[in-house]
Each structure stands twice: as structure tokens, then as C-alpha cells.
Design an enzyme around this catalytic site. Sequence first.
Site, PDB file in Angstrom:
ATOM      1  CG  ASP A  52      -5.910   4.574 -40.598  1.00 23.04           C
ATOM      2  OD1 ASP A  52      -6.201   3.882 -39.596  1.00 23.04           O
ATOM      3  OD2 ASP A  52      -6.756   4.949 -41.441  1.00 23.04           O
ATOM      4  CG  ASP A  56       5.857  17.176 -36.582  1.00 22.41           C
ATOM      5  OD1 ASP A  56       6.413  16.623 -35.611  1.00 22.41           O
ATOM      6  OD2 ASP A  56       5.916  18.405 -36.786  1.00 22.41           O
ATOM      7  CG  ASP A  69      -7.503   7.060 -35.036  1.00 23.91           C
ATOM      8  OD1 ASP A  69      -7.531   5.950 -35.607  1.00 23.91           O
ATOM      9  OD2 ASP A  69      -8.386   7.931 -35.195  1.00 23.91           O
ATOM     10  CE1 TYR A  74      -9.374  11.384 -31.888  1.00 22.62           C
ATOM     11  CE2 TYR A  74      -9.484   9.007 -31.871  1.00 22.62           C
ATOM     12  CZ  TYR A  74      -9.155  10.174 -32.512  1.00 22.62           C
ATOM     13  OH  TYR A  74      -8.620  10.135 -33.779  1.00 22.62           O
TER      14      TYR A  74
HETATM   15  C1  IPM Z   1      -9.985   3.002 -35.067  1.00 27.61           C
HETATM   16  C2  IPM Z   1     -11.130   3.713 -35.708  1.00 27.61           C
HETATM   17  C3  IPM Z   1     -11.947   4.366 -34.611  1.00 27.61           C
HETATM   18  C4  IPM Z   1     -11.045   5.220 -33.774  1.00 27.61           C
HETATM   19  C5  IPM Z   1     -13.119   5.195 -35.133  1.00 27.61           C
HETATM   20  C6  IPM Z   1     -14.031   4.354 -35.969  1.00 27.61           C
HETATM   21  C7  IPM Z   1     -13.838   5.905 -34.029  1.00 27.61           C
HETATM   22  O1  IPM Z   1     -10.671   4.649 -36.604  1.00 27.61           O
HETATM   23  O2  IPM Z   1     -10.237   2.068 -34.288  1.00 27.61           O
HETATM   24  O3  IPM Z   1      -8.844   3.366 -35.310  1.00 27.61           O
HETATM   25  O4  IPM Z   1     -10.563   6.239 -34.229  1.00 27.61           O
HETATM   26  O5  IPM Z   1     -10.792   4.862 -32.653  1.00 27.61           O
HETATM   27 MN    MN Z   2      -8.564   4.725 -36.795  1.00 29.00          MN
END
Ligand code: IPM
Ligand code: MN
Length: 345
Positions: free
Chosen positions: A243, A215, A239, A132
Site C-alpha cells: 500500500d 520497520d 500487504d 494470514y
Molecule cells: C490486498 C488486499 C487483501 C489482502 C485483502 C482485501 C484481504 O488488501 O490484496 O492487498 O490483504 O490480501
Molecule cells: Mn492489501
Amino acid sequence: MTHRIALLPGDGVGPEVTEQARRVVDALGLAVEWTELPWGSAFFHTNGRMMAEDWEEVLRDHDAVLLGAIGDPSVPDHESLWGSILLVRQKLDLWANERPARLLEGIPCPLAGRGPADVDMLFVRENTEGEYAGIGGRSHRGLPIEVGIETSVFTRTGVERVVRHAFSLAAKRRGVLTSATKSNASRFGYVLWDEVVEEVAADFPGVRVDRVLVDALAARMVRDPGSLDVVVASNLFADILTDLAAAIQGGMGMAASANIAPGHDVPGVFEPVHGSAPDIAGQGIANPVGAIWSTSLMLDHLGELDAARRVMRALESVCRDGPRTRDIGGAASTREVGDAVVALV
Ligand code: IPM
Ligand code: MN
């Protein structure tokens, strides 16, 4: 000392959950001064930018930032996010994103047979570079030969500081650091990352290092989360993994995060991980736990260790005994959960 906190409710459910988070902080009886900032997608529609022009000065003039969420279907995500949170992380050089993934008692876990004793992970995400970094471009737009290039950037400095920080956290916890890369397929940045991990490991003889492919780690999080203590990974990998971690700890509404630059005098940005959730915005049903948990991380960062613990204890007891929002098996509103935490702190 008065803590000056910038409150950036943002979009979607952001204002609903940060309202409760703010009430919890106010109930602690600390000296806190809030500055509410109207930035976000609505601000964009009137001002043509996501944040005020002097945003950096404004934020740097505070001790911490509490952020709700940014993102609205009316603004392309890559614009709203590169005009806000991604820009803030880079410009303030908030290079570590700490994301605790602990399953609290009373919260349903989607993994069969797993309970709170099995899920207590702390993710440390590299937060300013990697995949990123924001380097790349597009050309030949609209033509069949159109190209989009997105370059990952791994610097020794960037990798070393976040890896070192993760080691120091592991040393204070259960002494296990798992580093996730994909250095079997990507031969440069992740191999550098792996080498830095090996080097820094020499300074932490009390920490056991586990280098895994990302993975395989995804599978392990599901099959054996108890084997994980601190996990360090690049911006993209962590990231995605966080999740998954949020789902394991009961859902996106439970997940808290701290964007910080350890050892530097720059305000951290504290935010729930769930995003703006436009589908449920305005209904008063969003789970405020991630936002309230984020204030505990914030208080910790501000040196208010006792207050941070009080917030966490109150959250633990509300999650155990209710009320809970519907995403975690209850029927309570955002405000009812806020009320219960406020009453306990
Ligand atoms: C997070 C979110 C952000 C990221 C997005 C909204 C850019 O998904 O904080 O995990 O990927 O950093
Ligand atoms: Mn995220």
C-alpha cells in the site's frame, strides 16, 4: 490457442475498472474467451455464499482469472474476503503475489524530488501462509476474559519457494533482493525466514541480498526508493508495504498484482490492489490503470509477451499524455481512460 479467462468483476468499482481492462484485452485481437462470474457481495445476499459451491472447479477450468475487487459494507470484511480472494489464494495455492511498483512518467509522486528513475520496485509477497494463514480462534466471547488468538505459520517449503522465486526475479532485473522480516522481536517464523534467505542466496551468487527489518524498510521506501529492486516479504508485511508502494507510484489506483504459483499449471488471479472503493463506486471516476496493468501481468503469464508489452506501452503513453482520472491529477472518467488505452493497443 484460445485463452479462457474467468472475469470476476466483484464489488464496488470492480465492475467499472474490469470493464475497461477487458476492452483493452479484446482490442489486442487475441483469441480470448471470457466467462463472467457474478460472485461477490450481491451474490452473497441471494445465495448465502460469496462464490458458487463449485467455484474451485470453475476457476481451475480457466487459464487465468481477472478479478475486480471484493468487499462491501453490507458484509463483514473477514467473511467476504475469507469467502473469496483469501480462500482462492489458499485453495489454488497461489503462493506468490507479485506487485510491481513503478512510477510511470506523468504520474505525480508524493515524494519530494522523486521521479520515474527513482521508483521501480517489484514486491513479491508470500501469499498463502504467514500471518494470514487463517489459524486461530476466539473463546469466552463477550466476557472480560475473552481471548482472540491469531497464529502465524511459516513453513520451510512455503518460505523457500517464494524466496527462491524472488531471487530468480532479482537475477533478471537489477540484481538486488531485499528481504524484510522482524526477526529482532519475533523469534521463530521470521528467524526461519532469514535462515532460508541465507541458504537460497548461495544459489544466486549474482544477486546482492539485503536483509532488513520491516520497520526500517518502511522508512527507506520513503527516503530512498531507488535503493530497492525486488523486495520479498511475508503476507502481512508485504500487504502493508505494497500500500505504501502504491502511494509512492501515484496512488492505489495505479497498483497491479498477480497471484500466481510459478511452475505449476494453475490459473493465476490478476487484480488491481485498490479494493472495491465503495465511496466512489458507480460514479465512473475510478482509475482503471491498476486493472489494465494487471491484464499486462496476466498476458505475460499466459505467454503473450508481445501483447503484454503493448498494453504496458499504451498505459505508459496514456499516463504521460493523458487522459488521467482525478486521483492522478486529471479529470477524465474511467471509460475515457479505457478508450485512450484501447485506441493505442
Ligand atoms: C490486498 C488486499 C487483501 C489482502 C485483502 C482485501 C484481504 O488488501 O490484496 O492487498 O490483504 O490480501
Ligand atoms: Mn492489501
